[in-house]
Write a protein that holds these residues in place. Structure first.
Motif, mmCIF file in Angstrom:
data_model
loop_
_atom_site.group_PDB
_atom_site.id
_atom_site.type_symbol
_atom_site.label_atom_id
_atom_site.label_comp_id
_atom_site.label_asym_id
_atom_site.label_seq_id
_atom_site.Cartn_x
_atom_site.Cartn_y
_atom_site.Cartn_z
ATOM 1 N N ILE A 34 0.846 -1.196 0.000
ATOM 2 C CA ILE A 34 0.000 0.000 0.000
ATOM 3 C C ILE A 34 0.884 1.249 0.000
ATOM 4 N N THR A 35 1.917 1.248 0.832
ATOM 5 C CA THR A 35 2.818 2.390 0.912
ATOM 6 C C THR A 35 3.541 2.615 -0.409
ATOM 7 N N LEU A 36 4.043 1.543 -1.009
ATOM 8 C CA LEU A 36 4.733 1.669 -2.303
ATOM 9 C C LEU A 36 3.787 2.188 -3.389
ATOM 10 N N GLY A 37 2.562 1.671 -3.416
ATOM 11 C CA GLY A 37 1.582 2.117 -4.403
ATOM 12 C C GLY A 37 1.225 3.583 -4.231
ATOM 13 N N ALA A 38 1.022 3.997 -2.980
ATOM 14 C CA ALA A 38 0.688 5.399 -2.702
ATOM 15 C C ALA A 38 1.851 6.318 -3.092
ATOM 16 N N ASP A 39 3.082 5.904 -2.777
ATOM 17 C CA ASP A 39 4.255 6.695 -3.147
ATOM 18 C C ASP A 39 4.372 6.830 -4.660
ATOM 19 N N LYS A 40 4.166 5.730 -5.357
ATOM 20 C CA LYS A 40 4.283 5.749 -6.810
ATOM 21 C C LYS A 40 3.256 6.686 -7.447
ATOM 22 N N LYS A 41 2.039 6.702 -6.887
ATOM 23 C CA LYS A 41 0.974 7.555 -7.434
ATOM 24 C C LYS A 41 0.975 8.949 -6.811
ATOM 25 N N LYS A 42 1.924 9.198 -5.906
ATOM 26 C CA LYS A 42 2.027 10.483 -5.194
ATOM 27 C C LYS A 42 0.708 10.840 -4.487
ATOM 28 N N GLN A 43 0.170 9.846 -3.785
ATOM 29 C CA GLN A 43 -1.070 10.004 -3.030
ATOM 30 C C GLN A 43 -0.802 9.704 -1.564
ATOM 31 N N SER A 44 -1.718 10.146 -0.726
ATOM 32 C CA SER A 44 -1.637 9.738 0.674
ATOM 33 C C SER A 44 -2.110 8.285 0.752
ATOM 34 N N ILE A 45 -1.793 7.637 1.838
ATOM 35 C CA ILE A 45 -2.202 6.246 2.016
ATOM 36 C C ILE A 45 -3.725 6.138 2.009
ATOM 37 N N SER A 46 -4.412 7.077 2.672
ATOM 38 C CA SER A 46 -5.878 7.008 2.700
ATOM 39 C C SER A 46 -6.473 7.239 1.313
ATOM 40 N N GLU A 47 -5.894 8.129 0.517
ATOM 41 C CA GLU A 47 -6.381 8.339 -0.853
ATOM 42 C C GLU A 47 -6.188 7.080 -1.690
ATOM 43 N N PHE A 48 -5.033 6.451 -1.544
ATOM 44 C CA PHE A 48 -4.732 5.240 -2.298
ATOM 45 C C PHE A 48 -5.680 4.109 -1.904
ATOM 46 N N MET A 49 -5.943 3.961 -0.607
ATOM 47 C CA MET A 49 -6.854 2.920 -0.147
ATOM 48 C C MET A 49 -8.270 3.188 -0.640
ATOM 49 N N ALA A 50 -8.710 4.440 -0.607
ATOM 50 C CA ALA A 50 -10.054 4.787 -1.095
ATOM 51 C C ALA A 50 -10.166 4.487 -2.586
ATOM 52 N N GLU A 51 -9.119 4.784 -3.344
ATOM 53 C CA GLU A 51 -9.124 4.483 -4.778
ATOM 54 C C GLU A 51 -9.241 2.983 -5.012
ATOM 55 N N GLY A 52 -8.570 2.199 -4.186
ATOM 56 C CA GLY A 52 -8.642 0.747 -4.292
ATOM 57 C C GLY A 52 -10.046 0.224 -4.015
ATOM 58 N N VAL A 53 -10.715 0.796 -3.027
ATOM 59 C CA VAL A 53 -12.081 0.395 -2.705
ATOM 60 C C VAL A 53 -13.006 0.750 -3.864
ATOM 61 N N ARG A 54 -12.844 1.964 -4.413
ATOM 62 C CA ARG A 54 -13.682 2.369 -5.550
ATOM 63 C C ARG A 54 -13.471 1.434 -6.742
ATOM 64 N N PHE A 55 -12.232 1.072 -7.022
ATOM 65 C CA PHE A 55 -11.931 0.161 -8.120
ATOM 66 C C PHE A 55 -12.611 -1.187 -7.891
ATOM 67 N N PHE A 56 -12.502 -1.705 -6.677
ATOM 68 C CA PHE A 56 -13.119 -2.984 -6.340
ATOM 69 C C PHE A 56 -14.629 -2.930 -6.567
ATOM 70 N N ILE A 57 -15.256 -1.855 -6.113
ATOM 71 C CA ILE A 57 -16.704 -1.718 -6.283
ATOM 72 C C ILE A 57 -17.073 -1.673 -7.761
ATOM 73 N N GLN A 58 -16.342 -0.900 -8.544
ATOM 74 C CA GLN A 58 -16.627 -0.797 -9.975
ATOM 75 C C GLN A 58 -16.511 -2.150 -10.675
ATOM 76 N N GLN A 59 -15.566 -2.963 -10.250
ATOM 77 C CA GLN A 59 -15.318 -4.238 -10.897
ATOM 78 C C GLN A 59 -16.244 -5.354 -10.429
ATOM 79 N N THR A 60 -16.857 -5.197 -9.261
ATOM 80 C CA THR A 60 -17.597 -6.324 -8.689
ATOM 81 C C THR A 60 -19.080 -6.082 -8.441
ATOM 82 N N VAL A 61 -19.518 -4.838 -8.462
ATOM 83 C CA VAL A 61 -20.907 -4.561 -8.114
ATOM 84 C C VAL A 61 -21.744 -4.359 -9.374
ATOM 85 N N GLU A 62 -22.876 -5.020 -9.406
ATOM 86 C CA GLU A 62 -23.815 -4.861 -10.510
ATOM 87 C C GLU A 62 -25.167 -4.482 -9.928
#
Length: 73
Positions: A34-62
């Protein structure tokens, strides 16, 4: 001469629910990823985690409507 002082009102914190997700809830390996991903995207850890949750929802919810048509979101 008097010096003006500024005081800030503390931000209200939302109470964490019983099922809330926090960085500390992940294993050390997951925290590192999570830390490496957030650093790479120049985001805070909470922003990166929120983006991950949004991605998961988009891919799995119908969403299905009563008339039988469906829309993915």
């Amino acid at each position: 001469m008097e010096q003006a002082t500024v005081t800030r009102k503390p931000k209200a914190r939302k109470a964490k629910g019983e099922n809330s997700v926090s960085f500390e809830g992940f294993t050390p390996q997951e925290q590192a990823l999570i830390t490496l991903g957030a650093d790479k995207k120049k985001q805070s850890i909470s922003e990166f985690m929120a983006e991950g949750v949004r991605f998961f929802i988009q891919q799995t919810v119908e969403v299905r409507f009563k008339n039988g048509s469906s829309s993915e979101s």
